[in-house]
Design a protein around this motif. Structure first.
Motif, PDB file in Angstrom:
ATOM      1  N   HIS A   1       5.799   7.311  12.395  1.00 16.82           N
ATOM      2  CA  HIS A   1       6.056   8.443  11.912  1.00 16.82           C
ATOM      3  C   HIS A   1       5.836   8.742  10.168  1.00 16.82           C
ATOM      4  CE1 HIS A   1       8.416   9.569  15.415  1.00 16.82           C
ATOM      5  NE2 HIS A   1       7.194  10.130  15.285  1.00 16.82           N
ATOM      6  N   LEU A   2       5.800   7.016   9.864  1.00 23.30           N
ATOM      7  CA  LEU A   2       6.135   7.344   7.944  1.00 23.30           C
ATOM      8  C   LEU A   2       4.903   7.209   7.648  1.00 23.30           C
ATOM      9  CD1 LEU A   2       7.920   7.171   5.429  1.00 23.30           C
ATOM     10  CD2 LEU A   2       7.890   3.793   6.077  1.00 23.30           C
ATOM     11  N   TYR A   3       3.419   6.195   8.378  1.00 20.31           N
ATOM     12  CA  TYR A   3       2.282   6.557   7.863  1.00 20.31           C
ATOM     13  C   TYR A   3       1.606   6.594   9.397  1.00 20.31           C
ATOM     14  CZ  TYR A   3       4.388   3.573   4.624  1.00 20.31           C
ATOM     15  OH  TYR A   3       4.803   2.461   3.132  1.00 20.31           O
ATOM     16  N   LYS A   4       1.251   8.523   8.917  1.00 19.86           N
ATOM     17  CA  LYS A   4       0.804   8.315  10.264  1.00 19.86           C
ATOM     18  C   LYS A   4      -0.833   8.531  10.821  1.00 19.86           C
ATOM     19  CE  LYS A   4       3.487  12.974  10.717  1.00 19.86           C
ATOM     20  NZ  LYS A   4       4.533  12.335   9.394  1.00 19.86           N
ATOM     21  N   ASN A   5      -0.865   7.735   9.442  1.00 19.16           N
ATOM     22  CA  ASN A   5      -3.226   7.854   9.163  1.00 19.16           C
ATOM     23  C   ASN A   5      -3.168   5.836   9.558  1.00 19.16           C
ATOM     24  OD1 ASN A   5      -4.292  10.251   9.101  1.00 19.16           O
ATOM     25  ND2 ASN A   5      -3.308  10.688   7.691  1.00 19.16           N
ATOM     26  N   ALA A   6      -1.732   5.623   9.148  1.00 17.84           N
ATOM     27  CA  ALA A   6      -1.852   4.201   8.867  1.00 17.84           C
ATOM     28  C   ALA A   6      -2.511   3.790  10.051  1.00 17.84           C
ATOM     29  CB  ALA A   6      -0.681   3.515   8.886  1.00 17.84           C
ATOM     30  N   LEU A   7      -4.065   2.668  10.155  1.00 16.46           N
ATOM     31  CA  LEU A   7      -4.862   2.017  10.834  1.00 16.46           C
ATOM     32  C   LEU A   7      -3.634   0.863  11.755  1.00 16.46           C
ATOM     33  CD1 LEU A   7      -7.858   0.530   9.415  1.00 16.46           C
ATOM     34  CD2 LEU A   7      -7.192   2.884  10.713  1.00 16.46           C
ATOM     35  N   ASP A   8      -3.934   0.367  12.861  1.00 13.50           N
ATOM     36  CA  ASP A   8      -3.395  -0.342  13.854  1.00 13.50           C
ATOM     37  C   ASP A   8      -3.997  -1.931  13.881  1.00 13.50           C
ATOM     38  OD1 ASP A   8      -2.149  -1.634  16.758  1.00 13.50           O
ATOM     39  OD2 ASP A   8      -3.947  -2.489  16.970  1.00 13.50           O
ATOM     40  N   MET A   9      -2.669  -2.959  13.123  1.00 10.45           N
ATOM     41  CA  MET A   9      -3.153  -4.203  12.143  1.00 10.45           C
ATOM     42  C   MET A   9      -4.046  -4.889  13.331  1.00 10.45           C
ATOM     43  SD  MET A   9      -1.709  -7.527  12.025  1.00 10.45           S
ATOM     44  CE  MET A   9      -2.081  -8.486  11.158  1.00 10.45           C
ATOM     45  N   PRO A  10      -3.025  -5.689  14.594  1.00  9.58           N
ATOM     46  CA  PRO A  10      -3.987  -6.349  15.597  1.00  9.58           C
ATOM     47  C   PRO A  10      -5.356  -5.903  15.766  1.00  9.58           C
ATOM     48  CG  PRO A  10      -1.497  -5.739  16.010  1.00  9.58           C
ATOM     49  CD  PRO A  10      -2.261  -4.891  14.862  1.00  9.58           C
ATOM     50  N   SER A  11      -5.330  -4.792  16.488  1.00  5.78           N
ATOM     51  CA  SER A  11      -7.121  -4.480  15.964  1.00  5.78           C
ATOM     52  C   SER A  11      -7.529  -4.492  14.902  1.00  5.78           C
ATOM     53  CB  SER A  11      -6.654  -2.562  16.903  1.00  5.78           C
ATOM     54  OG  SER A  11      -6.129  -2.577  17.707  1.00  5.78           O
ATOM     55  N   THR A  12      -7.411  -3.920  13.467  1.00  2.00           N
ATOM     56  CA  THR A  12      -8.003  -4.460  12.438  1.00  2.00           C
ATOM     57  C   THR A  12      -8.292  -5.623  12.725  1.00  2.00           C
ATOM     58  OG1 THR A  12      -7.108  -2.280  11.495  1.00  2.00           O
ATOM     59  CG2 THR A  12      -8.316  -3.975  10.449  1.00  2.00           C
TER      60      THR A  12
ATOM     61  N   LEU B   1      18.863 -12.763  12.157  1.00  2.16           N
ATOM     62  CA  LEU B   1      18.299 -12.909  13.537  1.00  2.16           C
ATOM     63  C   LEU B   1      16.679 -12.937  13.521  1.00  2.16           C
ATOM     64  CD1 LEU B   1      19.638  -8.728  13.812  1.00  2.16           C
ATOM     65  CD2 LEU B   1      20.384 -11.504  14.842  1.00  2.16           C
ATOM     66  N   LYS B   2      16.554 -13.443  14.523  1.00  2.03           N
ATOM     67  CA  LYS B   2      14.987 -14.257  14.900  1.00  2.03           C
ATOM     68  C   LYS B   2      14.881 -14.088  16.149  1.00  2.03           C
ATOM     69  CE  LYS B   2      17.033 -19.215  13.474  1.00  2.03           C
ATOM     70  NZ  LYS B   2      18.290 -18.229  13.924  1.00  2.03           N
ATOM     71  N   TYR B   3      13.251 -12.816  16.393  1.00  2.08           N
ATOM     72  CA  TYR B   3      12.829 -12.556  17.124  1.00  2.08           C
ATOM     73  C   TYR B   3      11.598 -13.142  17.644  1.00  2.08           C
ATOM     74  CZ  TYR B   3      15.989  -8.915  15.611  1.00  2.08           C
ATOM     75  OH  TYR B   3      16.627  -8.337  15.092  1.00  2.08           O
ATOM     76  N   LYS B   4      11.420 -14.056  18.941  1.00  5.39           N
ATOM     77  CA  LYS B   4      10.569 -14.626  19.340  1.00  5.39           C
ATOM     78  C   LYS B   4       9.179 -14.254  19.678  1.00  5.39           C
ATOM     79  CE  LYS B   4       9.456 -18.756  22.265  1.00  5.39           C
ATOM     80  NZ  LYS B   4      10.435 -19.509  23.148  1.00  5.39           N
ATOM     81  N   PHE B   5       7.883 -14.701  19.375  1.00  3.40           N
ATOM     82  CA  PHE B   5       6.855 -13.656  19.674  1.00  3.40           C
ATOM     83  C   PHE B   5       5.959 -14.871  20.907  1.00  3.40           C
ATOM     84  CE2 PHE B   5       8.564 -10.362  16.569  1.00  3.40           C
ATOM     85  CZ  PHE B   5       8.065  -9.327  17.949  1.00  3.40           C
ATOM     86  N   PHE B   6       4.761 -14.516  20.913  1.00  4.25           N
ATOM     87  CA  PHE B   6       4.083 -15.165  21.699  1.00  4.25           C
ATOM     88  C   PHE B   6       2.653 -15.250  20.834  1.00  4.25           C
ATOM     89  CE2 PHE B   6       6.551 -14.881  25.873  1.00  4.25           C
ATOM     90  CZ  PHE B   6       7.078 -15.604  25.197  1.00  4.25           C
ATOM     91  N   SER B   7       2.350 -13.926  19.710  1.00  8.55           N
ATOM     92  CA  SER B   7       1.401 -13.997  18.863  1.00  8.55           C
ATOM     93  C   SER B   7       1.942 -13.845  17.548  1.00  8.55           C
ATOM     94  CB  SER B   7       0.561 -12.439  19.446  1.00  8.55           C
ATOM     95  OG  SER B   7      -0.230 -12.106  18.977  1.00  8.55           O
ATOM     96  N   ILE B   8       0.835 -14.326  16.931  1.00  6.02           N
ATOM     97  CA  ILE B   8       1.356 -14.853  15.591  1.00  6.02           C
ATOM     98  C   ILE B   8       0.619 -13.513  14.758  1.00  6.02           C
ATOM     99  CG2 ILE B   8      -0.590 -15.484  15.005  1.00  6.02           C
ATOM    100  CD1 ILE B   8       1.497 -17.423  12.663  1.00  6.02           C
ATOM    101  N   VAL B   9      -0.315 -12.768  15.003  1.00  6.04           N
ATOM    102  CA  VAL B   9      -0.821 -11.225  15.346  1.00  6.04           C
ATOM    103  C   VAL B   9       0.206 -10.326  14.593  1.00  6.04           C
ATOM    104  CG1 VAL B   9      -1.967  -9.611  14.277  1.00  6.04           C
ATOM    105  CG2 VAL B   9      -3.188 -12.072  15.266  1.00  6.04           C
ATOM    106  N   LYS B  10       1.100 -10.096  16.039  1.00  8.01           N
ATOM    107  CA  LYS B  10       1.922  -9.577  16.618  1.00  8.01           C
ATOM    108  C   LYS B  10       3.145  -9.471  15.690  1.00  8.01           C
ATOM    109  CE  LYS B  10      -0.074  -8.000  20.911  1.00  8.01           C
ATOM    110  NZ  LYS B  10      -0.125  -8.116  22.021  1.00  8.01           N
ATOM    111  N   ALA B  11       3.512 -10.304  15.661  1.00  8.98           N
ATOM    112  CA  ALA B  11       4.531 -10.860  14.930  1.00  8.98           C
ATOM    113  C   ALA B  11       4.017 -10.360  13.297  1.00  8.98           C
ATOM    114  CB  ALA B  11       5.271 -12.655  14.302  1.00  8.98           C
ATOM    115  N   LEU B  12       3.319 -10.765  12.597  1.00  8.43           N
ATOM    116  CA  LEU B  12       3.110 -10.817  11.292  1.00  8.43           C
ATOM    117  C   LEU B  12       3.097  -8.873  11.538  1.00  8.43           C
ATOM    118  CD1 LEU B  12       2.242 -10.690   8.274  1.00  8.43           C
ATOM    119  CD2 LEU B  12       0.102 -11.087   9.305  1.00  8.43           C
ATOM    120  N   ASP B  13       2.705  -8.150  12.045  1.00  6.26           N
ATOM    121  CA  ASP B  13       2.336  -7.051  11.988  1.00  6.26           C
ATOM    122  C   ASP B  13       4.020  -6.093  12.106  1.00  6.26           C
ATOM    123  OD1 ASP B  13       1.361  -4.393  12.961  1.00  6.26           O
ATOM    124  OD2 ASP B  13       2.184  -4.871  14.695  1.00  6.26           O
ATOM    125  N   LEU B  14       5.131  -6.981  13.250  1.00 13.87           N
ATOM    126  CA  LEU B  14       6.516  -6.128  12.619  1.00 13.87           C
ATOM    127  C   LEU B  14       7.644  -6.245  11.606  1.00 13.87           C
ATOM    128  CD1 LEU B  14       8.974  -5.339  14.424  1.00 13.87           C
ATOM    129  CD2 LEU B  14       9.879  -7.677  15.189  1.00 13.87           C
TER     130      LEU B  14
END
Length: 224
Positions: free
Chosen positions: A24-35, A162-175
């Protein structure tokens, strides 16, 4: 692709809320993992051309030689070595105990350390986090890795103790990136150049408050 390792049962809802609010904040933002996936080969070429720092260069050469490196390992290294391309240019000024004005010039390692905290074990990671808290230096949102940059066994996003565990570092960076924007937080001074590159290239977001860094525009041009 994530597991909450703290007792916070509603994280899944919160995670998607962060993503929705960001959209909602950045309607035209690219999808980081895809980019990222589309540009990783060119990014490695740019790293090969531009990384001069000895320890970073050694890590890059090790990655190139390791034909069995996992995708996550390669991505971890590529993102870490961006700090050697977008090395710090900002300085921090403070007054010491004698009343003298002092200036700190940040290093590549300072930039990397503000982006990710790495420890061999979970216990060592907790000790590093505790040491940072005790230094009265607030820990901004960042990544946590148990293992090494070249072999991350656990990947987490750290925010508000707080710590949130991811399996993908790209998706972790995205969050992690989205947390900065949803909660209106400033990027760490040490790694602001890297975060601005991430913002402008992977998300195609330009803000009026962004400071101009010619190297960012130059690398983005090379990636197109």
């Amino acid at each position: 692709f994530f597991i909450n390792i703290d007792i916070k049962k509603d994280f899944k809802i919160n995670f998607f809320k962060v993503c929705i609010d960001f959209k909602h904040l950045y309607k035209n933002a690219l999808d980081m993992p895809s980019t990222y996936d589309k540009s990783v080969i060119k990014l490695i070429q740019i790293l090969d051309d531009r990384v001069k720092d000895h320890s970073c260069r050694s890590m890059l050469e090790d990655m190139k030689r390791d034909i069995n490196a996992s995708e996550n390992s390669e991505n971890s290294i590529v993102l870490y070595l961006l700090h050697a391309v977008f090395s710090p240019t900002t300085k921090k000024t403070y007054i010491n105990s004698d009343g003298n004005k002092c200036i700190i010039k940040f290093s590549i390692k300072d930039s990397q350390n503000s982006y990710v905290i790495v420890a061999n074990t979970a216990l060592e990671l907790e000790e590093k986090l505790k040491a940072r808290k005790n230094s009265n230096n607030p820990i901004q949102p960042c990544l946590l890795i148990v293992g090494t940059i070249m072999n991350p066994r656990e990947i987490m996003v750290y925010f508000d103790e707080l710590k949130y565990k991811f399996f993908s570092i790209v998706k972790a960076l995205d969050l992690c990136f989205k947390i900065y924007h949803i909660f209106n937080l400033e990027y760490p001074l040490e790694s602001i150049n890297v975060w601005l590159f991430i913002q402008r290239y992977f998300y195609s977001i330009k803000l009026q408050c962004d400071k101009p860094y010619p190297i960012i525009s130059q690398i983005i041009s090379e990636l197109k």
